[in-house]
Design a protein around this motif. Structure first.
Motif, PDB file in Angstrom:
ATOM      1  N   LYS A   1      48.224  43.396  40.662  1.00  0.00           N
ATOM      2  CA  LYS A   1      48.558  44.632  41.362  1.00  0.00           C
ATOM      3  C   LYS A   1      47.735  45.844  40.949  1.00  0.00           C
ATOM      4  O   LYS A   1      47.704  46.848  41.674  1.00  0.00           O
ATOM      5  CB  LYS A   1      50.038  44.963  41.145  1.00  0.00           C
ATOM      6  N   GLY A   2      47.073  45.768  39.794  1.00  0.00           N
ATOM      7  CA  GLY A   2      46.413  46.946  39.274  1.00  0.00           C
ATOM      8  C   GLY A   2      47.390  47.807  38.505  1.00  0.00           C
ATOM      9  O   GLY A   2      48.616  47.634  38.607  1.00  0.00           O
ATOM     10  N   TYR A   3      46.855  48.750  37.743  1.00  0.00           N
ATOM     11  CA  TYR A   3      47.713  49.559  36.881  1.00  0.00           C
ATOM     12  C   TYR A   3      48.641  50.472  37.676  1.00  0.00           C
ATOM     13  O   TYR A   3      49.844  50.536  37.413  1.00  0.00           O
ATOM     14  CB  TYR A   3      46.853  50.402  35.936  1.00  0.00           C
ATOM     15  N   THR A   4      48.088  51.179  38.654  1.00  0.00           N
ATOM     16  CA  THR A   4      48.867  52.196  39.359  1.00  0.00           C
ATOM     17  C   THR A   4      50.055  51.609  40.099  1.00  0.00           C
ATOM     18  O   THR A   4      51.172  52.132  40.037  1.00  0.00           O
ATOM     19  CB  THR A   4      47.977  52.974  40.339  1.00  0.00           C
ATOM     20  N   VAL A   5      49.837  50.515  40.798  1.00  0.00           N
ATOM     21  CA  VAL A   5      50.902  49.923  41.614  1.00  0.00           C
ATOM     22  C   VAL A   5      51.911  49.172  40.757  1.00  0.00           C
ATOM     23  O   VAL A   5      53.115  49.158  41.048  1.00  0.00           O
ATOM     24  CB  VAL A   5      50.297  48.983  42.679  1.00  0.00           C
ATOM     25  N   ALA A   6      51.448  48.550  39.688  1.00  0.00           N
ATOM     26  CA  ALA A   6      52.348  47.771  38.830  1.00  0.00           C
ATOM     27  C   ALA A   6      53.405  48.671  38.209  1.00  0.00           C
ATOM     28  O   ALA A   6      53.172  49.854  37.936  1.00  0.00           O
ATOM     29  CB  ALA A   6      51.557  47.072  37.734  1.00  0.00           C
ATOM     30  N   SER A   7      54.568  48.113  37.981  1.00  0.00           N
ATOM     31  CA  SER A   7      55.656  48.869  37.370  1.00  0.00           C
ATOM     32  C   SER A   7      56.211  48.115  36.169  1.00  0.00           C
ATOM     33  O   SER A   7      55.980  46.904  36.013  1.00  0.00           O
ATOM     34  CB  SER A   7      56.782  49.101  38.384  1.00  0.00           C
ATOM     35  N   VAL A   8      56.932  48.833  35.350  1.00  0.00           N
ATOM     36  CA  VAL A   8      57.598  48.201  34.214  1.00  0.00           C
ATOM     37  C   VAL A   8      58.572  47.130  34.710  1.00  0.00           C
ATOM     38  O   VAL A   8      58.699  46.067  34.106  1.00  0.00           O
ATOM     39  CB  VAL A   8      58.337  49.259  33.375  1.00  0.00           C
ATOM     40  N   SER A   9      59.229  47.393  35.825  1.00  0.00           N
ATOM     41  CA  SER A   9      60.162  46.414  36.386  1.00  0.00           C
ATOM     42  C   SER A   9      59.447  45.119  36.747  1.00  0.00           C
ATOM     43  O   SER A   9      59.995  44.022  36.566  1.00  0.00           O
ATOM     44  CB  SER A   9      60.853  46.986  37.624  1.00  0.00           C
ATOM     45  N   ASP A  10      58.203  45.228  37.272  1.00  0.00           N
ATOM     46  CA  ASP A  10      57.425  44.034  37.593  1.00  0.00           C
ATOM     47  C   ASP A  10      57.176  43.208  36.339  1.00  0.00           C
ATOM     48  O   ASP A  10      57.268  41.971  36.353  1.00  0.00           O
ATOM     49  CB  ASP A  10      56.076  44.426  38.213  1.00  0.00           C
ATOM     50  N   VAL A  11      56.827  43.895  35.263  1.00  0.00           N
ATOM     51  CA  VAL A  11      56.497  43.212  34.015  1.00  0.00           C
ATOM     52  C   VAL A  11      57.721  42.511  33.433  1.00  0.00           C
ATOM     53  O   VAL A  11      57.658  41.342  33.047  1.00  0.00           O
ATOM     54  CB  VAL A  11      55.910  44.199  32.985  1.00  0.00           C
ATOM     55  N   VAL A  12      58.840  43.226  33.376  1.00  0.00           N
ATOM     56  CA  VAL A  12      60.025  42.617  32.754  1.00  0.00           C
ATOM     57  C   VAL A  12      60.578  41.480  33.604  1.00  0.00           C
ATOM     58  O   VAL A  12      61.127  40.505  33.073  1.00  0.00           O
ATOM     59  CB  VAL A  12      61.113  43.678  32.485  1.00  0.00           C
TER      60      VAL A  12
ATOM     61  N   ARG B   1      38.204  36.023  32.403  1.00  0.00           N
ATOM     62  CA  ARG B   1      37.587  36.720  33.531  1.00  0.00           C
ATOM     63  C   ARG B   1      38.555  37.489  34.418  1.00  0.00           C
ATOM     64  O   ARG B   1      38.170  38.466  35.058  1.00  0.00           O
ATOM     65  CB  ARG B   1      36.781  35.729  34.387  1.00  0.00           C
ATOM     66  N   GLU B   2      39.820  37.087  34.456  1.00  0.00           N
ATOM     67  CA  GLU B   2      40.754  37.807  35.322  1.00  0.00           C
ATOM     68  C   GLU B   2      41.108  39.187  34.759  1.00  0.00           C
ATOM     69  O   GLU B   2      41.632  40.037  35.471  1.00  0.00           O
ATOM     70  CB  GLU B   2      42.037  36.988  35.533  1.00  0.00           C
ATOM     71  N   LEU B   3      40.796  39.419  33.479  1.00  0.00           N
ATOM     72  CA  LEU B   3      41.138  40.693  32.874  1.00  0.00           C
ATOM     73  C   LEU B   3      40.077  41.767  33.064  1.00  0.00           C
ATOM     74  O   LEU B   3      40.401  42.951  33.083  1.00  0.00           O
ATOM     75  CB  LEU B   3      41.394  40.514  31.373  1.00  0.00           C
ATOM     76  N   LEU B   4      38.829  41.384  33.191  1.00  0.00           N
ATOM     77  CA  LEU B   4      37.781  42.399  33.274  1.00  0.00           C
ATOM     78  C   LEU B   4      38.006  43.380  34.415  1.00  0.00           C
ATOM     79  O   LEU B   4      37.890  44.605  34.212  1.00  0.00           O
ATOM     80  CB  LEU B   4      36.398  41.740  33.365  1.00  0.00           C
ATOM     81  N   PRO B   5      38.351  42.924  35.640  1.00  0.00           N
ATOM     82  CA  PRO B   5      38.602  43.899  36.713  1.00  0.00           C
ATOM     83  C   PRO B   5      39.777  44.830  36.413  1.00  0.00           C
ATOM     84  O   PRO B   5      39.810  45.958  36.914  1.00  0.00           O
ATOM     85  CB  PRO B   5      38.902  43.008  37.930  1.00  0.00           C
ATOM     86  N   VAL B   6      40.718  44.369  35.619  1.00  0.00           N
ATOM     87  CA  VAL B   6      41.864  45.210  35.271  1.00  0.00           C
ATOM     88  C   VAL B   6      41.415  46.474  34.556  1.00  0.00           C
ATOM     89  O   VAL B   6      41.960  47.562  34.769  1.00  0.00           O
ATOM     90  CB  VAL B   6      42.858  44.422  34.386  1.00  0.00           C
ATOM     91  N   PHE B   7      40.375  46.326  33.725  1.00  0.00           N
ATOM     92  CA  PHE B   7      39.934  47.444  32.900  1.00  0.00           C
ATOM     93  C   PHE B   7      38.683  48.152  33.414  1.00  0.00           C
ATOM     94  O   PHE B   7      38.313  49.193  32.888  1.00  0.00           O
ATOM     95  CB  PHE B   7      39.691  46.948  31.473  1.00  0.00           C
ATOM     96  N   TYR B   8      38.045  47.594  34.430  1.00  0.00           N
ATOM     97  CA  TYR B   8      36.791  48.192  34.906  1.00  0.00           C
ATOM     98  C   TYR B   8      36.814  48.531  36.391  1.00  0.00           C
ATOM     99  O   TYR B   8      35.768  48.735  36.992  1.00  0.00           O
ATOM    100  CB  TYR B   8      35.611  47.267  34.598  1.00  0.00           C
TER     101      TYR B   8
ATOM    102  N   PHE C   1      49.194  43.191  35.978  1.00  0.00           N
ATOM    103  CA  PHE C   1      48.088  44.137  36.141  1.00  0.00           C
ATOM    104  C   PHE C   1      46.921  43.489  36.889  1.00  0.00           C
ATOM    105  O   PHE C   1      46.233  44.146  37.671  1.00  0.00           O
ATOM    106  CB  PHE C   1      47.615  44.656  34.787  1.00  0.00           C
ATOM    107  N   ALA C   2      46.699  42.194  36.644  1.00  0.00           N
ATOM    108  CA  ALA C   2      45.619  41.499  37.346  1.00  0.00           C
ATOM    109  C   ALA C   2      45.920  41.377  38.834  1.00  0.00           C
ATOM    110  O   ALA C   2      45.022  41.447  39.673  1.00  0.00           O
ATOM    111  CB  ALA C   2      45.398  40.109  36.734  1.00  0.00           C
TER     112      ALA C   2
ATOM    113  N   GLN D   1      51.299  52.497  27.405  1.00  0.00           N
ATOM    114  CA  GLN D   1      51.060  51.902  26.091  1.00  0.00           C
ATOM    115  C   GLN D   1      50.927  50.382  26.178  1.00  0.00           C
ATOM    116  O   GLN D   1      50.183  49.773  25.412  1.00  0.00           O
ATOM    117  CB  GLN D   1      52.188  52.288  25.127  1.00  0.00           C
ATOM    118  N   LEU D   2      51.641  49.767  27.107  1.00  0.00           N
ATOM    119  CA  LEU D   2      51.520  48.326  27.321  1.00  0.00           C
ATOM    120  C   LEU D   2      50.116  47.980  27.808  1.00  0.00           C
ATOM    121  O   LEU D   2      49.495  47.017  27.342  1.00  0.00           O
ATOM    122  CB  LEU D   2      52.571  47.872  28.338  1.00  0.00           C
ATOM    123  N   TYR D   3      49.618  48.774  28.744  1.00  0.00           N
ATOM    124  CA  TYR D   3      48.258  48.581  29.272  1.00  0.00           C
ATOM    125  C   TYR D   3      47.227  48.729  28.152  1.00  0.00           C
ATOM    126  O   TYR D   3      46.300  47.922  28.025  1.00  0.00           O
ATOM    127  CB  TYR D   3      48.015  49.601  30.376  1.00  0.00           C
ATOM    128  N   LEU D   4      47.388  49.771  27.344  1.00  0.00           N
ATOM    129  CA  LEU D   4      46.429  50.020  26.270  1.00  0.00           C
ATOM    130  C   LEU D   4      46.492  48.937  25.196  1.00  0.00           C
ATOM    131  O   LEU D   4      45.466  48.574  24.615  1.00  0.00           O
ATOM    132  CB  LEU D   4      46.678  51.397  25.655  1.00  0.00           C
TER     133      LEU D   4
END
Length: 214
Positions: free
Chosen positions: A36-47, A117-124, A33-34, A66-69
């Motif tokens: 690619k961002g939420y929209t571009v990221a995929s479940v396949s990327d995560v696994v 710090r790398e997480l704040l942009p993910v959520f804001y 997510f850091a 739900q993973l993001y949340l």
């Protein structure tokens, strides 16, 4: 040999594996997510990053949203815990001033923001699942309520406004802190924010505009 021993051990191992898998997926989602961002990221990327399976994501979290949340909840809980621990520490040491307690909590909060710090942009960055902005606003309302309590402010409109302004000030300092390259720079931003908060709390900020008529 007791018949209870082996099931307990098996259950313990299963629980440990479950927690380990969940942790791996959260850590991987943090990186993805850091990057690619939420929209571009995929479940396949995560696994792929977690060396896991798509089924594991849906089993433990239900999907990408739900993973993001879950990552968000863990993040804000970690920041809240840092602030609460600092406030409790200064209270235990005998610090009674509400403003001093608020400042201790704010500094710990901003330190924790810099560490993560790398997480704040993910959520804001405005790139989250549907309804996430509402969730963030609710969380902000809760922060304001907690700050009102720490600062000993009441329920008047003036106190509520001051609490909201101070909360927004620390929130903006958090965004600046996350962009700092060194902890020293981040602490400088935090100290400046605290100085501004003190002036606001003490009513020392002047205004060029006359007060509005009642």
């Amino acid at each position: 040999m007791s018949l209870e021993v082996e099931p307990q051990r098996t259950g313990g191992r299963r629980w440990a594996r479950t927690e380990e898998t969940r942790r791996q997926l959260l850590d991987a989602s943090r990186e993805v997510f850091a990057e690619k961002g939420y929209t571009v990221a995929s479940v396949s990327d995560v696994v792929a990053r977690a060396d896991s399976s798509v089924g594991s994501v849906y089993h433990h979290f239900g999907g990408k949203e739900q993973l993001y949340l879950a990552l968000w909840e863990e993040y804000v809980d970690r920041l809240a815990a840092a602030a609460a621990a600092s406030v409790a520490k200064v209270r235990k040491s005998g610090v009674e001033s509400p403003l001093d307690q608020f400042e201790a909590g704010a500094l710990a909060y901003l330190d924790a923001v810099w560490e993560d710090r790398e997480l704040l942009p993910v959520f804001y960055a405005g790139d989250g699942p549907p309804g996430f902005e509402v969730m963030r606003r609710r969380r902000n309302t809760e922060w304001i309520r907690r700050n009102l309590q720490v600062l000993g402010l009441g329920a008047s409109d003036e106190d509520k406004l001051l609490g909201a302004i101070l909360t927004a000030l620390i929130g903006e300092a958090a965004r600046m802190t996350a962009g700092c390259e060194t902890k020293r720079q981040a602490r400088r931003v935090a100290r400046h924010a605290i100085a501004l908060a003190q002036r606001l709390f003490d009513g020392e900020i002047a205004t060029d505009s006359p007060p509005a008529p009642e």
